[in-house]
Design a protein around this motif. Structure first.
Motif, PDB file in Angstrom:
ATOM      1  N   GLU A 583       0.837  -1.196   0.000  1.00  0.00           N
ATOM      2  CA  GLU A 583       0.000   0.000   0.000  1.00  0.00           C
ATOM      3  C   GLU A 583       0.880   1.257   0.000  1.00  0.00           C
ATOM      4  OE1 GLU A 583       0.046  -2.305   2.423  1.00  0.00           O
ATOM      5  OE2 GLU A 583      -1.850  -3.409   2.267  1.00  0.00           O
ATOM      6  N   ARG A 584       0.435   2.318  -0.677  1.00  0.00           N
ATOM      7  CA  ARG A 584       1.143   3.592  -0.595  1.00  0.00           C
ATOM      8  C   ARG A 584       0.254   4.753  -1.017  1.00  0.00           C
ATOM      9  NH1 ARG A 584       2.928   1.299  -5.507  1.00  0.00           N
ATOM     10  NH2 ARG A 584       3.395   2.808  -7.132  1.00  0.00           N
ATOM     11  N   ILE A 585       0.733   5.931  -0.665  1.00  0.00           N
ATOM     12  CA  ILE A 585       0.047   7.174  -1.043  1.00  0.00           C
ATOM     13  C   ILE A 585       1.077   8.079  -1.696  1.00  0.00           C
ATOM     14  CG2 ILE A 585      -1.164   9.230  -0.198  1.00  0.00           C
ATOM     15  CD1 ILE A 585      -2.162   7.591   2.183  1.00  0.00           C
ATOM     16  N   ARG A 587       1.661  11.951  -3.640  1.00  0.00           N
ATOM     17  CA  ARG A 587       1.087  13.260  -3.917  1.00  0.00           C
ATOM     18  C   ARG A 587       1.938  13.955  -4.956  1.00  0.00           C
ATOM     19  NH1 ARG A 587      -2.072  14.618   0.588  1.00  0.00           N
ATOM     20  NH2 ARG A 587      -2.070  12.814   1.998  1.00  0.00           N
ATOM     21  N   HIS A 602     -10.360  -4.829   7.157  1.00  0.00           N
ATOM     22  CA  HIS A 602      -9.861  -3.461   7.174  1.00  0.00           C
ATOM     23  C   HIS A 602      -9.359  -3.023   5.807  1.00  0.00           C
ATOM     24  CE1 HIS A 602      -6.554  -6.202   8.368  1.00  0.00           C
ATOM     25  NE2 HIS A 602      -5.835  -5.472   7.549  1.00  0.00           N
ATOM     26  N   VAL A 604      -6.333  -0.725   4.078  1.00  0.00           N
ATOM     27  CA  VAL A 604      -5.033  -0.093   4.327  1.00  0.00           C
ATOM     28  C   VAL A 604      -4.699   0.745   3.090  1.00  0.00           C
ATOM     29  CG1 VAL A 604      -2.569  -0.401   4.788  1.00  0.00           C
ATOM     30  CG2 VAL A 604      -4.223  -2.058   5.711  1.00  0.00           C
ATOM     31  N   PRO A 605      -4.508   2.032   3.227  1.00  0.00           N
ATOM     32  CA  PRO A 605      -4.715   2.857   4.423  1.00  0.00           C
ATOM     33  C   PRO A 605      -6.203   3.063   4.701  1.00  0.00           C
ATOM     34  CG  PRO A 605      -4.068   4.241   2.566  1.00  0.00           C
ATOM     35  CD  PRO A 605      -4.012   2.824   2.086  1.00  0.00           C
ATOM     36  N   ASP A 606      -6.501   3.407   5.963  1.00  0.00           N
ATOM     37  CA  ASP A 606      -7.904   3.649   6.284  1.00  0.00           C
ATOM     38  C   ASP A 606      -8.182   5.085   6.730  1.00  0.00           C
ATOM     39  OD1 ASP A 606      -6.931   3.514   8.848  1.00  0.00           O
ATOM     40  OD2 ASP A 606      -8.094   1.753   9.437  1.00  0.00           O
ATOM     41  N   ILE A 607      -7.144   5.925   6.727  1.00  0.00           N
ATOM     42  CA  ILE A 607      -7.393   7.361   6.883  1.00  0.00           C
ATOM     43  C   ILE A 607      -6.711   8.060   5.709  1.00  0.00           C
ATOM     44  CG2 ILE A 607      -6.982   9.414   8.302  1.00  0.00           C
ATOM     45  CD1 ILE A 607      -7.133   7.658  10.785  1.00  0.00           C
ATOM     46  N   ARG A 609      -6.118  11.730   3.828  1.00  0.00           N
ATOM     47  CA  ARG A 609      -6.258  13.183   3.963  1.00  0.00           C
ATOM     48  C   ARG A 609      -5.951  13.849   2.623  1.00  0.00           C
ATOM     49  NH1 ARG A 609      -4.064  11.710   8.885  1.00  0.00           N
ATOM     50  NH2 ARG A 609      -5.336  12.302  10.695  1.00  0.00           N
ATOM     51  N   GLU A 624      -7.784 -10.838  -1.184  1.00  0.00           N
ATOM     52  CA  GLU A 624      -8.219 -12.174  -0.777  1.00  0.00           C
ATOM     53  C   GLU A 624      -8.367 -13.094  -1.985  1.00  0.00           C
ATOM     54  OE1 GLU A 624     -10.452 -12.767   2.544  1.00  0.00           O
ATOM     55  OE2 GLU A 624     -11.013 -10.677   2.869  1.00  0.00           O
ATOM     56  N   SER A 678     -14.036   0.096   8.024  1.00  0.00           N
ATOM     57  CA  SER A 678     -14.425   1.470   7.722  1.00  0.00           C
ATOM     58  C   SER A 678     -13.208   2.361   7.794  1.00  0.00           C
ATOM     59  CB  SER A 678     -15.472   1.891   8.757  1.00  0.00           C
ATOM     60  OG  SER A 678     -15.728   3.256   8.705  1.00  0.00           O
ATOM     61  N   TRP A 680     -11.786   6.792   6.844  1.00  0.00           N
ATOM     62  CA  TRP A 680     -12.179   8.202   6.736  1.00  0.00           C
ATOM     63  C   TRP A 680     -11.488   8.858   5.547  1.00  0.00           C
ATOM     64  CZ3 TRP A 680     -15.998   9.494   9.969  1.00  0.00           C
ATOM     65  CH2 TRP A 680     -16.120   8.808  11.184  1.00  0.00           C
ATOM     66  N   LEU A 682     -10.739  12.462   4.655  1.00  0.00           N
ATOM     67  CA  LEU A 682     -10.787  13.829   5.191  1.00  0.00           C
ATOM     68  C   LEU A 682     -10.460  14.791   4.057  1.00  0.00           C
ATOM     69  CD1 LEU A 682      -9.112  12.067   7.806  1.00  0.00           C
ATOM     70  CD2 LEU A 682     -10.163  14.106   8.803  1.00  0.00           C
ATOM     71  N   VAL A 683     -11.408  15.621   3.727  1.00  0.00           N
ATOM     72  CA  VAL A 683     -11.208  16.624   2.676  1.00  0.00           C
ATOM     73  C   VAL A 683     -11.157  17.988   3.351  1.00  0.00           C
ATOM     74  CG1 VAL A 683     -12.056  17.556   0.504  1.00  0.00           C
ATOM     75  CG2 VAL A 683     -12.517  15.158   1.079  1.00  0.00           C
TER      76      VAL A 683
ATOM     77  N   PHE B 210     -21.590   6.027  11.948  1.00  0.00           N
ATOM     78  CA  PHE B 210     -20.358   6.658  12.421  1.00  0.00           C
ATOM     79  C   PHE B 210     -20.663   8.102  12.786  1.00  0.00           C
ATOM     80  CE2 PHE B 210     -18.816   2.974  10.267  1.00  0.00           C
ATOM     81  CZ  PHE B 210     -17.772   2.561  11.080  1.00  0.00           C
ATOM     82  N   TYR B 219     -15.293  21.683  10.373  1.00  0.00           N
ATOM     83  CA  TYR B 219     -14.307  20.723   9.928  1.00  0.00           C
ATOM     84  C   TYR B 219     -13.402  20.391  11.109  1.00  0.00           C
ATOM     85  CZ  TYR B 219     -10.605  18.371   7.437  1.00  0.00           C
ATOM     86  OH  TYR B 219      -9.711  17.414   7.019  1.00  0.00           O
ATOM     87  N   ALA B 287      -6.501   3.438  11.889  1.00  0.00           N
ATOM     88  CA  ALA B 287      -5.052   3.618  11.743  1.00  0.00           C
ATOM     89  C   ALA B 287      -4.733   4.813  10.869  1.00  0.00           C
ATOM     90  CB  ALA B 287      -4.442   2.361  11.132  1.00  0.00           C
ATOM     91  N   PHE B 289      -1.680   6.689   8.557  1.00  0.00           N
ATOM     92  CA  PHE B 289      -0.799   6.087   7.547  1.00  0.00           C
ATOM     93  C   PHE B 289       0.371   7.035   7.339  1.00  0.00           C
ATOM     94  CE2 PHE B 289       0.509   4.710   3.263  1.00  0.00           C
ATOM     95  CZ  PHE B 289       0.417   3.330   3.395  1.00  0.00           C
ATOM     96  N   ASP B 294       5.204   4.655   4.040  1.00  0.00           N
ATOM     97  CA  ASP B 294       4.099   3.845   3.525  1.00  0.00           C
ATOM     98  C   ASP B 294       3.736   2.691   4.456  1.00  0.00           C
ATOM     99  OD1 ASP B 294       3.396   5.277   1.233  1.00  0.00           O
ATOM    100  OD2 ASP B 294       5.018   4.387   0.077  1.00  0.00           O
ATOM    101  N   LEU B 301      -9.508  -0.017  12.718  1.00  0.00           N
ATOM    102  CA  LEU B 301     -10.686   0.104  13.568  1.00  0.00           C
ATOM    103  C   LEU B 301     -11.121  -1.230  14.157  1.00  0.00           C
ATOM    104  CD1 LEU B 301     -12.794   2.062  14.647  1.00  0.00           C
ATOM    105  CD2 LEU B 301     -14.174   1.584  12.621  1.00  0.00           C
ATOM    106  N   GLU B 302     -10.985  -2.305  13.381  1.00  0.00           N
ATOM    107  CA  GLU B 302     -11.465  -3.595  13.887  1.00  0.00           C
ATOM    108  C   GLU B 302     -10.740  -3.989  15.183  1.00  0.00           C
ATOM    109  OE1 GLU B 302     -10.503  -7.193  11.740  1.00  0.00           O
ATOM    110  OE2 GLU B 302      -8.902  -6.191  10.655  1.00  0.00           O
TER     111      GLU B 302
END
Lengths: 692, 692
Positions: A583-585, A587, A602, A604-607, A609, A624, A678, A680, A682-683, B210, B219, B287, B289, B294, B301-302
């Protein structure tokens, strides 16, 4: 020309055109299968079972029908039926004989359960391709599903279906039962004569329904109908590896401005030929309307198109047409090579045969020899012999030509039989023993009748009515198991009834259609006197199927999961697939790219921004490989919903144009901790960084 | 505080949280109902029937199950089941015991068969209202359907359902089984605890899933979770005549930023109260990130939401809350009066009860006395006594308060029983004889157990396990006939299984869910040793139902047609309805208005001429009054498709922005001349009149 029309026809036409609004069967709720049974015991059950049957008021027939149709918990249906959804725009997958709906395949209409058209690239791409000609369509009207064939038998690889409303077609890969292609077929606006597949899946045939202004792009009034409107027969070339349509190898033939209806491909001795029925050879445009007096001028189409006693069966040699295309004797139109009417006539690939009257079905029997048409305003089915058709062509045995110069074969030279089946015949299916089964819309019945002497059992007389069964009500099409192949299975038939009237408890003014399962096996126990035995009613309250094809379930081999990192659009590895830990992000200016994994339970990532206005691309891989371990990916308020089957990688691209904190979550109940699956998005408001 | 946690729980938590990806049952295809039968004869059939049973390899159980579930052709099901469609955004109407899908009701997603969201004003208006807060949503995630009630019994008038993804709700009128209202509920972004209807349909309850940033519009980062995020319990007032939500009489109560889950309304002695389960009372945000390395930071959350052994059941006195609202002790937020947490605590209308662990269901028994929770990470169901809850409140018998000052009732004072039901208990339904039936997700089974001494049969012991049945596989919810009322019917139960694994022939990587019909009647013939008898498997390949409610079919009275000229939006006469002969066309500048009639088999008028750019309004009336005589109205390439039931008038408005000649037609196979039911929309290019 001497034509065998019967007096009854006039009565039928009168009843219809004068708006008597006939439907054909009375409605009895006491004895709904119409076979005269009344509740009784003595069916052959002992104690405990009889007690259940008594409590439920079962007749002996009811008990037998229960045993014929029931599929015990956990056991499989023997057949899979693919039903067009009509104006739902979808395809239904139904198990037979249990008549259980196994799946709805999204085709022309967005469908969020499958994540089709809600932000995942697979569906969005296909829907966009289907709107290539500047359209913005979110539905279709699916009429005729057609399975791919090898040597005239269903091969279980691909499925095709037309969009009657908008002249499009969809291709479905039966490995994952997802649509892979929607093509807006050039030079036709609407379609009805599609899809029909040639015996080795060389082409999927689709013809226009109502003619359109020709050449496309011109404008003309309907008062210029004969001069300015034309139809087209399309032969869409199928890639032998992927099953997808390759427009570069496809072609069309210009047709007269009749209303082309159902079609069929020749098989065995008639391979290389195709057949299209038509109505409104009167070329009636419908009634005009006087806006000063607010009254119609002239007849509506139902009357104008029903004046002549014969319309024309179109007989087209597509094999010879291939050579004409190869020779370049075509006009390019809408990106396709088109054989003009003039060329088609000059090259001898297009003929007409008179067919009574306002026909619906043209159906080729399993041997390829018999061509059966049913004129819905004529009480007969009419059978032509392909060998006689070939002779008539060779001998130029013509009655004349139509207004466009197309030769009309001599009816009496090619017609070998007419069977008086009943009122409102529409469509015919076959068994392997020389019988046709013709649906009777007005009579709400199915007629079983004999074909020619070369194919029927000894003792039967050719072209005679053998049996009838009532159906409920207003049957359109019908289908036998493996019915459009060279070898039907002679066991089950399904009636596609348009009205259900009193067959189901009321569920609002929009009532279900009614599929009825009919046993056509020989020597059925307890039913010697009624070889067609109505077994089961299946409500269809989800669309309006026009046609089905029924294939042995073991002929299809769907994938149970995708190979790891598969792109559902291509069925190949996805370039941005990851494994767990990958996994990676990233920009880059206002572009944010995320490589995300999903697995129980879950993300990954789960937050995540981002800033308001960012272009966000998320590659999501379901890492899976367990059957059923589907995960969804949905973002609140962003209209994003994808379904990620095990092994699938999908792309979601959007502009983060709404600021705030948005819950994203797995929409499939995947595990005991599914509700915790779940994250998030965030914008951050742009103003937070930009300052006041 | 002494809490009855069992060792098994730790094992379960470990297995889940460490990602062991357990599912609970082995898969056998030889004996799929798991009751040990093998194919044999001797079931009590004679000759002909036995031959069919033998040919099909039926066991004695199979034969009995066929007789139990089969509904003969033309006969009616005794029950109607309304199932949420999950992320299909629709509602399914299913007959029971035949388990036949009678209808799909379009709710949050456009659906062309019903003409919902394809140009007809009814659907377009409702979808637009559901996007009132600037959204552009074309789907929903329907979780919990709730029938309207009178005196705690389903009354067959209205149906409510939530959109879990986007915090919305839909209201369906059961007279025509069409959605009449979508409300974007203020101050909640997502929802799970909805819909639940109070015993006299005073309110439809819906709570946040949620929590969201509070007050809405602000915000905040998820790192400010405890300080800045809040949930809300909504009490949406229902109009007693129309069933529609009236936001002016509705209110909300601010909730702590836990994750509120399922809910239920009190009944009989607990009338006026409502109950909402919760998890993540840990307030874990998930979590973060690290974009440099990375790698995730912290727990997903789980894990974060599963640390504590107890979460909190929310106990809310909505009857007392009404008075607080009437007294004006509220804050207006998003157009609704909101009772703040501080006020709710100060006024004594909101309490918490410890509930083990990460609970899903909170279910009130038919007497209203027993409140049953199931913690999915605890192998028990826990039963509270509402009378003891009232005592504890009166006596201020509190363990303390949560971080927001909400009093926590003493667990041991209100808990009256815990039953060790098995692994992964989720949701409980009831019969009228004092039994609970609890779904076991991890174990893929249903446990039947006894409630308190006041309601159980003599001879049974209170709060003890009575029976189990295996289901296939991973059951979420379950439902008994009339199960959420004060008087369940004690005959049928349906298991809503999330995975089907090997129960159906493969149909691609997206497999169907599996509904299983279970007979829970006493004294079932041949099944004395197994009072819960698995009878039928129904595949759900069209969505992911989360919950169903099952009502006696004769309690609903849908209209078979609309009264002439009805507006489906209002169920009242449409101002622009016409009768045959009242058709007209009016032009006013570039506005063209058409009053059109449809009947078998023509439109009047059927040729419409407009100019490119015209604003076109067409009022279409189906002037028929015959059941099933639905007509469609579709325009090629214009993305217009309406379904006009008999008696219905609908409005289609569009800008004629594409020039050309467009076929319009009836999409419902309405008559033998249906194919002729067609007309033309001529859109003359603007340039023709404007000149070069």
């Amino acid at each position: 020309m001497k034509k065998h029309l019967r007096l009854t026809m006039v009565v039928v036409v009168g009843a219809l055109v004068l708006g008597a609004l006939v439907f054909g069967a009375s409605c009895s709720s006491d004895d709904d299968d119409g076979d005269g049974d009344t509740p009784t015991n003595g069916a052959g059950l002992d104690g405990d079972l009889q007690a259940i049957a008594d409590e439920r008021g079962f007749t002996p027939d009811d008990i037998r029908h229960a045993l014929q149709s029931f599929v015990p918990p956990g056991e499989y249906d023997e057949y899979i039926m693919f039903a067009s959804g009509g104006h739902s725009g979808q395809i239904f997958v139904i198990g037979m004989p249990s008549m259980r709906l196994l799946k709805v395949i999204a085709a022309f209409s967005p469908e969020p359960w499958q994540g089709f058209g809600l932000g995942a690239d697979w569906g969005d791409t296909i829907l966009e391709e289907g709107n290539a000609e500047g359209l913005d369509l979110t539905w279709g009207d699916v009429h005729h599903p057609a399975l791919s064939e090898t040597a005239g038998d269903y091969d279980g690889r691909w499925l095709y279906a037309n969009d009657r409303a908008n002249g499009r077609m969809a291709m479905i890969d039966l490995r994952d039962m997802r649509v892979k292609q929607i093509v807006d077929v050039p030079n036709i606006q609407t379609s009805h004569g599609g899809m029909f597949v040639t015996p080795d899946s060389e082409y999927a045939m689709i013809s226009s329904k109502f003619p359109m202004v020709w050449p496309p792009g011109d404008y003309a009034d309907v008062s210029d109908y004969e001069a300015k409107f034309r139809g087209a027969a399309s032969y869409l070339a199928l890639d032998p590896d992927t099953g997808q349509v390759n427009l570069d190898d496809s072609f069309q033939i210009e047709l007269p401005p009749y209303t082309q209806d159902l079609a069929d491909a020749g098989k065995l001795i008639s391979s290389g030929w195709s057949f299209i029925g038509s109505f409104n050879t009167e070329m009636a445009p419908g009634a005009d309307f006087d806006v000063d007096t607010d009254t119609p001028i002239g007849d509506p189409l139902e009357i104008g198109a029903s004046e002549e006693n014969f319309d024309y069966l179109h007989v087209i040699n597509w094999k010879a047409a291939e050579q004409i295309v190869a020779d370049g004797k075509t006009t390019e139109m809408g990106g396709l090579p088109v054989i003009t009417l003039e060329t088609a006539v000059a090259e001898g690939i297009f003929y007409l045969i008179p067919e009574p009257k306002s026909p619906h079905g043209i159906d080729v029997d399993p041997t390829g020899r018999y061509l059966v048409v049913s004129g819905k305003l004529d009480p007969t089915t009419t059978i032509y012999d392909f060998e006689k058709v070939q002779e008539a062509i060779a001998n130029e045995d013509f009655e004349g030509t139509d207004p466009f110069g197309v030769p009309i074969l001599n009816f009496d030279s090619v017609m070998v039989g007419q069977v008086e089946v009943g009122l409102g015949p529409l469509h015919t299916q076959f068994d392997s023993k020389g019988h046709g089964y013709t649906s009777l819309f007005l009579e709400s019945a199915i007629a079983k009748w004999s074909l020619g002497d070369d194919v029927i059992p000894s003792g039967e007389t050719a072209f005679t009515l053998q049996d009838k069964v009532n159906v409920h009500f207003n049957i359109g099409h019908l289908a036998t198991a493996e019915g459009d192949t060279v070898s039907p299975d002679d066991n089950w038939m399904v009636a596609l009834n348009k009205w259900s009237i009193d067959r189901y408890a009321p569920i609002g003014p929009l009532h279900p259609q009614n599929f009825q399962l009919i046993d056509i096996k020989d020597g059925l126990a307890m039913a010697e006197t009624n070889p067609m035995d109505l077994v089961y009613d299946m409500p269809i309250g989800i669309g309006e199927p026009h046609y089905v094809q029924i294939i042995k379930a073991d002929k299809i081999a769907p994938w149970e999961t995708y190979p790891a990192g598969t792109d559902a659009l291509t069925m190949e590895p996805h370039s941005e697939a990851i494994v767990s830990g990958g996994e990676r992000i990233e920009r880059d200016g206002n572009n944010v790219t995320v490589w995300m994994s999903v697995q129980r339970s879950h993300f990954v990532p789960d937050i995540l921004r981002v800033t308001e206005g960012d272009n966000v691309t998320i590659y999501v891989t379901n890492v899976e490989q367990t059957r059923d371990a589907t995960h969804g990916f949905a973002i609140a308020d962003y209209n994003v919903q994808g379904s990620l089957e095990p092994g699938e990688t999908a792309t979601f691209e959007f502009v983060a144009d709404k600021s705030g904190v948005f819950n994203f979550y797995c929409t499939e109940f995947c595990s005991a901790l599914h509700l915790e699956m779940s994250g998030w998005l965030l914008v951050e408001p742009a103003s937070v960084n930009a300052g006041p």
